[in-house]
Every structure is written in C-alpha cells, then in structure tokens.
Design a protein around this motif. Structure first.
Motif, PDB file in Angstrom:
ATOM      1  N   ASP A   1      -9.293  -0.982  -1.414  1.00 14.43           N
ATOM      2  CA  ASP A   1      -8.052  -0.828  -1.639  1.00 14.43           C
ATOM      3  C   ASP A   1      -7.244  -2.262  -1.046  1.00 14.43           C
ATOM      4  OD1 ASP A   1      -8.171  -0.496   1.014  1.00 14.43           O
ATOM      5  OD2 ASP A   1      -6.677   0.969   1.138  1.00 14.43           O
ATOM      6  N   GLY A   2      -7.885  -3.128  -0.763  1.00 15.05           N
ATOM      7  CA  GLY A   2      -7.471  -4.533  -0.446  1.00 15.05           C
ATOM      8  C   GLY A   2      -7.089  -4.628   1.000  1.00 15.05           C
ATOM      9  N   VAL A   3      -7.226  -3.425   2.011  1.00 10.76           N
ATOM     10  CA  VAL A   3      -7.128  -3.491   3.192  1.00 10.76           C
ATOM     11  C   VAL A   3      -8.393  -3.736   4.022  1.00 10.76           C
ATOM     12  CG1 VAL A   3      -6.137  -2.437   5.280  1.00 10.76           C
ATOM     13  CG2 VAL A   3      -4.913  -2.284   3.147  1.00 10.76           C
ATOM     14  N   PRO A   4      -8.731  -4.756   4.861  1.00 10.10           N
ATOM     15  CA  PRO A   4      -9.882  -4.826   5.614  1.00 10.10           C
ATOM     16  C   PRO A   4     -10.253  -3.825   6.674  1.00 10.10           C
ATOM     17  CG  PRO A   4      -8.451  -6.436   6.114  1.00 10.10           C
ATOM     18  CD  PRO A   4      -7.845  -5.707   5.038  1.00 10.10           C
ATOM     19  N   TRP A   5     -11.237  -3.431   7.148  1.00 12.16           N
ATOM     20  CA  TRP A   5     -11.443  -2.420   8.182  1.00 12.16           C
ATOM     21  C   TRP A   5     -12.716  -2.909   9.001  1.00 12.16           C
ATOM     22  CZ3 TRP A   5     -15.780   0.155   7.484  1.00 12.16           C
ATOM     23  CH2 TRP A   5     -16.111   0.565   6.036  1.00 12.16           C
TER      24      TRP A   5
ATOM     25  N   SER B   1     -18.145  -7.344  12.171  1.00 11.67           N
ATOM     26  CA  SER B   1     -18.327  -7.078  10.888  1.00 11.67           C
ATOM     27  C   SER B   1     -17.071  -6.525   9.966  1.00 11.67           C
ATOM     28  CB  SER B   1     -19.588  -6.318  10.649  1.00 11.67           C
ATOM     29  OG  SER B   1     -20.135  -6.081   9.166  1.00 11.67           O
ATOM     30  N   VAL B   2     -16.431  -7.269   9.224  1.00 13.40           N
ATOM     31  CA  VAL B   2     -15.157  -6.751   8.511  1.00 13.40           C
ATOM     32  C   VAL B   2     -15.694  -6.344   7.144  1.00 13.40           C
ATOM     33  CG1 VAL B   2     -13.046  -7.810   7.390  1.00 13.40           C
ATOM     34  CG2 VAL B   2     -13.896  -8.645   9.631  1.00 13.40           C
ATOM     35  N   SER B   3     -15.346  -4.999   6.904  1.00 12.75           N
ATOM     36  CA  SER B   3     -15.599  -4.681   5.554  1.00 12.75           C
ATOM     37  C   SER B   3     -14.237  -4.508   4.636  1.00 12.75           C
ATOM     38  CB  SER B   3     -16.360  -3.240   5.687  1.00 12.75           C
ATOM     39  OG  SER B   3     -17.394  -3.575   6.793  1.00 12.75           O
ATOM     40  N   TRP B   4     -14.637  -4.070   3.525  1.00 12.83           N
ATOM     41  CA  TRP B   4     -13.512  -3.902   2.496  1.00 12.83           C
ATOM     42  C   TRP B   4     -13.865  -2.861   1.862  1.00 12.83           C
ATOM     43  CZ3 TRP B   4      -9.409  -7.495   2.529  1.00 12.83           C
ATOM     44  CH2 TRP B   4      -9.817  -8.555   3.390  1.00 12.83           C
ATOM     45  N   MET B   5     -15.349  -2.257   1.656  1.00 12.06           N
ATOM     46  CA  MET B   5     -15.502  -1.368   1.032  1.00 12.06           C
ATOM     47  C   MET B   5     -16.655  -0.811   1.397  1.00 12.06           C
ATOM     48  SD  MET B   5     -15.896  -2.857  -2.944  1.00 12.06           S
ATOM     49  CE  MET B   5     -16.867  -4.329  -2.995  1.00 12.06           C
ATOM     50  N   THR B   6     -17.395   0.487   0.855  1.00  8.06           N
ATOM     51  CA  THR B   6     -18.834   0.608   0.908  1.00  8.06           C
ATOM     52  C   THR B   6     -19.592   1.218  -0.246  1.00  8.06           C
ATOM     53  OG1 THR B   6     -18.368   3.206   1.231  1.00  8.06           O
ATOM     54  CG2 THR B   6     -18.324   1.811   3.256  1.00  8.06           C
ATOM     55  N   ARG B   7     -20.723   1.315  -0.343  1.00  2.92           N
ATOM     56  CA  ARG B   7     -21.315   1.799  -1.445  1.00  2.92           C
ATOM     57  C   ARG B   7     -20.930   3.376  -1.756  1.00  2.92           C
ATOM     58  NH1 ARG B   7     -25.566  -0.312   1.459  1.00  2.92           N
ATOM     59  NH2 ARG B   7     -26.373   2.028   1.764  1.00  2.92           N
TER      60      ARG B   7
ATOM     61  N   ARG C   1      -8.060  -0.245  10.754  1.00  2.00           N
ATOM     62  CA  ARG C   1      -7.757  -0.642   9.369  1.00  2.00           C
ATOM     63  C   ARG C   1      -6.550  -1.879   9.836  1.00  2.00           C
ATOM     64  NH1 ARG C   1      -7.551   1.579   4.560  1.00  2.00           N
ATOM     65  NH2 ARG C   1      -5.164   1.349   4.356  1.00  2.00           N
ATOM     66  N   PHE C   2      -6.506  -2.882   9.007  1.00  2.00           N
ATOM     67  CA  PHE C   2      -5.575  -3.992   9.383  1.00  2.00           C
ATOM     68  C   PHE C   2      -4.843  -4.320   8.189  1.00  2.00           C
ATOM     69  CE2 PHE C   2      -9.156  -4.591  12.013  1.00  2.00           C
ATOM     70  CZ  PHE C   2      -8.668  -4.707  13.251  1.00  2.00           C
ATOM     71  N   PRO C   3      -3.727  -3.512   7.880  1.00  2.00           N
ATOM     72  CA  PRO C   3      -2.806  -3.681   6.579  1.00  2.00           C
ATOM     73  C   PRO C   3      -2.093  -5.071   6.556  1.00  2.00           C
ATOM     74  CG  PRO C   3      -2.215  -1.610   7.892  1.00  2.00           C
ATOM     75  CD  PRO C   3      -2.955  -2.496   8.822  1.00  2.00           C
ATOM     76  N   ASP C   4      -1.814  -5.664   7.515  1.00  2.00           N
ATOM     77  CA  ASP C   4      -1.310  -7.047   7.397  1.00  2.00           C
ATOM     78  C   ASP C   4      -2.056  -8.194   6.718  1.00  2.00           C
ATOM     79  OD1 ASP C   4       0.978  -6.039   8.538  1.00  2.00           O
ATOM     80  OD2 ASP C   4       0.391  -6.974  10.515  1.00  2.00           O
ATOM     81  N   PHE C   5      -3.681  -7.867   6.614  1.00  2.00           N
ATOM     82  CA  PHE C   5      -4.383  -8.729   5.982  1.00  2.00           C
ATOM     83  C   PHE C   5      -4.811  -8.145   4.827  1.00  2.00           C
ATOM     84  CE2 PHE C   5      -4.355  -9.353  10.505  1.00  2.00           C
ATOM     85  CZ  PHE C   5      -4.596 -10.970  10.464  1.00  2.00           C
ATOM     86  N   LYS C   6      -4.227  -7.670   4.004  1.00  4.80           N
ATOM     87  CA  LYS C   6      -4.255  -7.149   2.804  1.00  4.80           C
ATOM     88  C   LYS C   6      -4.393  -8.321   1.717  1.00  4.80           C
ATOM     89  CE  LYS C   6      -3.157  -3.620  -0.499  1.00  4.80           C
ATOM     90  NZ  LYS C   6      -1.951  -2.352  -1.018  1.00  4.80           N
TER      91      LYS C   6
ATOM     92  N   MET D   1       0.784  -1.168  -0.096  1.00  4.52           N
ATOM     93  CA  MET D   1      -0.100   0.030  -0.124  1.00  4.52           C
ATOM     94  C   MET D   1       1.110   1.231  -0.017  1.00  4.52           C
ATOM     95  SD  MET D   1      -2.963   1.010   2.753  1.00  4.52           S
ATOM     96  CE  MET D   1      -2.390   2.291   3.556  1.00  4.52           C
ATOM     97  N   ALA D   2       0.499   2.016  -1.152  1.00  2.01           N
ATOM     98  CA  ALA D   2       1.529   3.316  -1.052  1.00  2.01           C
ATOM     99  C   ALA D   2       0.917   4.210   0.244  1.00  2.01           C
ATOM    100  CB  ALA D   2       1.126   4.096  -2.158  1.00  2.01           C
ATOM    101  N   ASP D   3       2.080   5.153   0.434  1.00  2.00           N
ATOM    102  CA  ASP D   3       1.982   6.363   1.306  1.00  2.00           C
ATOM    103  C   ASP D   3       0.987   7.176   1.079  1.00  2.00           C
ATOM    104  OD1 ASP D   3       3.912   4.856   2.837  1.00  2.00           O
ATOM    105  OD2 ASP D   3       5.602   6.149   2.246  1.00  2.00           O
ATOM    106  N   HIS D   4       0.242   7.710   1.985  1.00  3.06           N
ATOM    107  CA  HIS D   4      -0.742   8.827   1.667  1.00  3.06           C
ATOM    108  C   HIS D   4      -0.409   9.992   2.674  1.00  3.06           C
ATOM    109  CE1 HIS D   4      -2.995   5.922  -0.731  1.00  3.06           C
ATOM    110  NE2 HIS D   4      -2.683   4.956   0.189  1.00  3.06           N
ATOM    111  N   ASP D   5      -0.981  10.957   2.318  1.00  5.76           N
ATOM    112  CA  ASP D   5      -1.077  12.290   2.864  1.00  5.76           C
ATOM    113  C   ASP D   5      -1.964  12.476   3.736  1.00  5.76           C
ATOM    114  OD1 ASP D   5      -0.254  14.833   4.111  1.00  5.76           O
ATOM    115  OD2 ASP D   5      -0.574  15.790   2.104  1.00  5.76           O
ATOM    116  N   TYR D   6      -2.190  12.458   5.093  1.00  6.14           N
ATOM    117  CA  TYR D   6      -3.375  12.928   5.913  1.00  6.14           C
ATOM    118  C   TYR D   6      -3.120  14.229   6.517  1.00  6.14           C
ATOM    119  CZ  TYR D   6      -4.368   8.010   5.509  1.00  6.14           C
ATOM    120  OH  TYR D   6      -4.570   6.658   4.855  1.00  6.14           O
ATOM    121  N   GLY D   7      -2.810  15.053   5.765  1.00  3.38           N
ATOM    122  CA  GLY D   7      -2.512  16.408   6.294  1.00  3.38           C
ATOM    123  C   GLY D   7      -3.541  17.194   6.256  1.00  3.38           C
TER     124      GLY D   7
END
Length: 513
Positions: free
Chosen positions: A89-93, A73-79, A157-162, A1-7
């Motif tokens: 994006d492949g990361v569960p949350w 309830s594990v999600s991967w995306m929403t409507r 989010r759990f990046p290790d389970f992407k 997963m690429a780095d993202h700017d949360y500024g």
C-alpha cells in the motif's frame, strides 16, 4: 492513505489480503481482548506457545533501536501465502515481533519431563521411600495433540515514508531513507498495528467444539478467577458460599444466562474448580512480599516484648540480583529452651507437620517427652523441604542451645530429615518411628508391580518379626528366617528392596538398640 476502520469486525482493510480469519487492532489490550472474545464465542482456549522478537514493545522501542543503531529489515509487503499476508500500500513497516498461541489441548510439551518424574516416583516406590499418593485418572492429561495455532503479529508503520509506485528502485530508496531517519534524532511519525490470525473452528482436531461437551473442557474465565481471588482475600472461606457469589456474578455482571449456558465451565465452574482457585489464592497470599514484610514487623514486635526470645527470620529474596536466599524462620522461647535443655539430651522428635495439615510451606516441630507428655520445644519453617534447608535450620537451633547433645532422634521415613540430622548431630542416631515404618512396608507390599501383592500378609509377618526383635540373637534369627523363606529366593524385588533399604540401617529399629 485512506482512513480505515479497525473496529470489532473480522474483515480486513484494502491493504491487507481479504481473509475473514485476520483481525487488525491498534493496541495490545484490544488484540488480547479480541482473542478472548474469540475463545468465548467458540468454546476454546489458547495458551502461549512462544514469543518472538520484541513483541509487546511500546513507544520506547524506537529509542532502543536508535541506541543500538541496529539495521532494521524494512518491509513493504509479504507473500500471499504468509501466515499474516500483507499487500503493498506504499507505507513501509517493520515487524517488531509475534506471539504464537496453541490450543490448550494441543501437543504436550512437558511429556518428557512427566515421564522422568514418573520414573523417579517409581524408583522411590521400588526403594521403599515415601511417595505422595496421586489420584488415579483414566486420562492423565487433557492434551490431545490439536495442531491449531493462533498468532498475533506486531508491526510498526511509518506513513511519512510512503512511496507512490511499487518498483524495486523506489522501495530500495525508501528503505534507505527510513533507516537513515531511524538512526537520526529527528521525530518520526509511526503507528503500531496488531494483526491477529484466527483459526477456523473446523481446524481443531481430537476434540469437538460444536457440542455441549466442549463447554465442560473450558478453563474458568479470567474474570471469575479474579473475582474468586478478591472474595477470598475479603474473607470468604466456604466453597458453597463462594459458589453462590460466583453464580450471581456470572448472571448480573457478565450477563450469562444460566439456563442456556449452565454447561459451560468457563462461567459456571464446578465446586472443585472453585475450591482449587481459593486454595491457590491462599497459598499465594502466604508467599507474597506483603506477607513477608508483615512477618518482619511481627518479629520485631516479638523481640521488643520478649527480650529472651530467640527468632531467626530471613525473607525470600529470589528476585534480588546476586542475592538469592530462601525463606527461613526459626522460633524458640526461653521456656522451650529450658525444656529442651532438661529433657532433650536423650530422645528428640522431629515432625514435618505440613504432610498432614496441608500447609503451603514445610513446617517442622521439634518435640521432647517431659514429665507431663510431649512438648514442642522449637519450630522452624523452610521454603522447601530439602536436606540443605533442614540442615540450616537445625544448625540455628543447635547454636541457640549450646549444651544440647541428643543421643537419638525419632523421625518420619524421609531421607532429607535423616541426612540432615546425621550431618548436624553426627553422634546421634536417627530412628524411624514404628508408625512410619509400618506404613512404608504396607504401601510397598500393596503395590502390584513389586510382585508380592498376593503374598503380602506372609511378607509383612516375616518383616514384623524382625522389627519386634527383643535382642540381637532374636534379630539374627528372624533375619535368617526371612532369607530362608521361599519368597525371599523367588522375589528379586523383595531382596533388592529390603537388602538395600532396610538391612544396612538395622540400627533404626528402636528395640535393637
């Protein structure tokens, strides 16, 4: 997963739908700061409407999940139509919770409660009881029904389970692996995200945020409220002095230019705003745990210096589970007990001084008439002005003075006081003093809804004849005179009020005893 700017920008990252009204933050404090910045920039204010789930949970959230062994309830995306849409994006949350804010000029959720309180006040006025005067306002509420909402959603989010591909089988298998890991004991890498949905300014209804008038409706900024509280605790008492401090604080610390933003109440509050904040701070100080501890120490010091002093003090302990006790303070010196024993067996006066002095807590003085005037012979303070609280304090003072058996009590026109005295001293008679009796009658007659406003002088004359009766014969004659008058027959409200409120309690008039 690429780095993202949360500024500090309002743009979203590639994994979230690109809507400029969505902001992402990594901590709760940063999320709330973002909301505050949005409010200051757009001359608006949001208040909490509801909190769903475990919003605000920190690192201990995972331990709670493991202890309860709850299936998440594990999600991967929403409507894409969701309030806060999130793309795959492949990361569960997992959504922990959300906090919903509404515009401070939105729907009035307490409207039904306000109507019940207004009805109760109106009934008290009809019955002739004392009602605290309220300021007449053209608009009785700032609520305008604005539908705008702001929402903060907290996810973990759990990046290790992407997973690599967005297929149903991979999502199902990935969710199972994540749930298994959550129910286990091994360490899991996770990260919190706070997604903020910021509404557009154009979505507000009923009030304009683009004009200078919007600044007049802003609440005072939290930083200024805290500064006023700090200065109040440090001893600043004058409102004018506080205004000078706050203007300097807004200019020098907050960096607000008064020439450009003098119309904004958020940074330059009015004199009334400052006075109200100072008052609330003083009231809060009176009820703090520190203040109660100080009073406890003071009571102990009094008892050590004056062994014959009678003091009963019970701190408010509402926060203690299973031990809810309200504040009670009763005080009487040996000198006061001597005066009460000597002069208090005929007439005593009970006066609630907080009605005129503006004390935060109900303060009662018990007085007697001595050879040199009226003297306070006991004092008590209760947390609330109810019949139960007053009765408890009177029982304490009665037990301190075993031979005290008063025949009469002079009181305000307050049923809580009257009922308490009659319960503690069943043989005593509670009398309403002429001042409060006259005040109650004038207030009742001046209310136009009672229907006697134009004839109030005639009504008050008839009533005063009854109050000033010198004998039982005169009393009966004046009551008959009132009942034969055209006003008595024409005004139902007058008959119901006086017959229900005063005639059954004719013993309260001092001249007829």
């Amino acid at each position: 997963m690429a780095d993202h700017d949360y500024g500090g920008t309002c743009k979203t990252t590639s994994e979230f739908v690109e809507v400029e009204s969505i902001v992402i933050r990594e901590t709760l404090s940063d999320a709330l700061s973002c909301v505050g910045e949005y409010e200051r920039e757009n001359l608006c204010k949001f208040v909490v409407s509801k909190i769903v789930g475990d919003f605000g949970a920190g690192d201990d959230w995972l331990n709670k999940v493991r202890s309860k062994k709850k299936k998440l309830s594990v999600s991967w995306m929403t409507r894409t139509t969701a309030v806060v849409p999130i793309l795959f994006d492949g990361v569960p949350w997992v959504q922990i919770g959300r906090k919903v804010f509404c515009c401070h000029q939105g729907k009035d959720k307490n409207l039904a409660k306000k109507r019940r309180q207004a009805f109760a006040r109106n009934q008290l006025g009809i019955n002739g009881e004392q009602v605290r005067k309220r300021k007449k306002m053209i608009q009785d509420s700032k609520k305008l029904g604005c539908p705008v909402q702001l929402q903060i959603t907290q996810i973990i989010r759990f990046p290790d389970f992407k997973i690599a591909a967005n297929t149903e089988s991979r999502r199902t298998h990935g969710a199972q692996n994540l749930r298994k890991a959550l129910n286990g004991s091994e360490k899991i890498q996770y990260e919190f995200k706070y997604l903020i949905r910021l509404p557009l300014v154009s979505q507000h209804r009923g009030h304009d945020l683009t004009s200078e008038a919007a600044g007049l409706h802003e609440p005072v900024d939290d930083a200024i409220v805290k500064k006023i509280a700090q200065l109040t605790r440090q001893g600043v008492k004058k409102t004018s002095e506080m205004m000078r401090y706050i203007q300097g604080f807004s200019e020098e610390v907050l960096g607000i230019d008064p020439r450009a933003y003098s119309h904004r109440r958020r940074y330059f509050p009015t004199r009334v705003d400052v006075s109200n904040i100072m008052y609330r701070c003083k009231v809060k100080q009176r009820k703090t745990a520190i203040g109660q501890e100080n009073l406890d120490e003071l009571v102990s010091e009094w008892k050590s210096c004056m062994p014959d002093l009678y003091v009963k003090y019970r701190a408010s302990r509402k926060d203690t589970p299973g031990e809810e006790k309200s504040l009670l303070f009763c005080y009487q010196t040996a000198w006061q007990r001597r005066l009460l024993c000597r002069y208090g067996n005929y007439m005593c006066l009970l006066d609630a001084t907080n009605h005129t002095t503006g004390h935060a807590l109900p303060l009662f003085f018990l007085s007697v008439r001595t050879n040199v005037g009226y003297i306070v012979v006991a004092t008590f303070v209760t947390e609330c002005e109810t019949a139960d609280a007053i009765r408890e304090a009177l029982i304490v003072i009665r037990d301190w003075n075993g031979g005290w058996k008063p025949k009469f009590f002079m009181v305000d026109f307050a049923w809580d006081e009257i009922h308490s005295l009659e319960a503690v001293f069943p043989e005593a008679i509670a009398l309403v003093c002429d001042f409060h009796r006259e005040k109650n009658w004038i207030e009742w007659a001046n209310k136009k809804e009672h229907g006697v406003f134009l004839e109030r002088d005639t009504v008050l004359t008839l009533l005063r004849e009854i109050a000033h009766s010198r004998s039982e014969k005169d009393l009966k004659a004046f009551i008959d005179n009132l009942k034969r008058s055209p006003l008595w027959n024409a005004k139902t409200s007058l008959r119901e009020w006086f017959s229900g409120q005063w005639l059954p309690e004719i013993k309260v008039f001092p001249s007829n005893l």
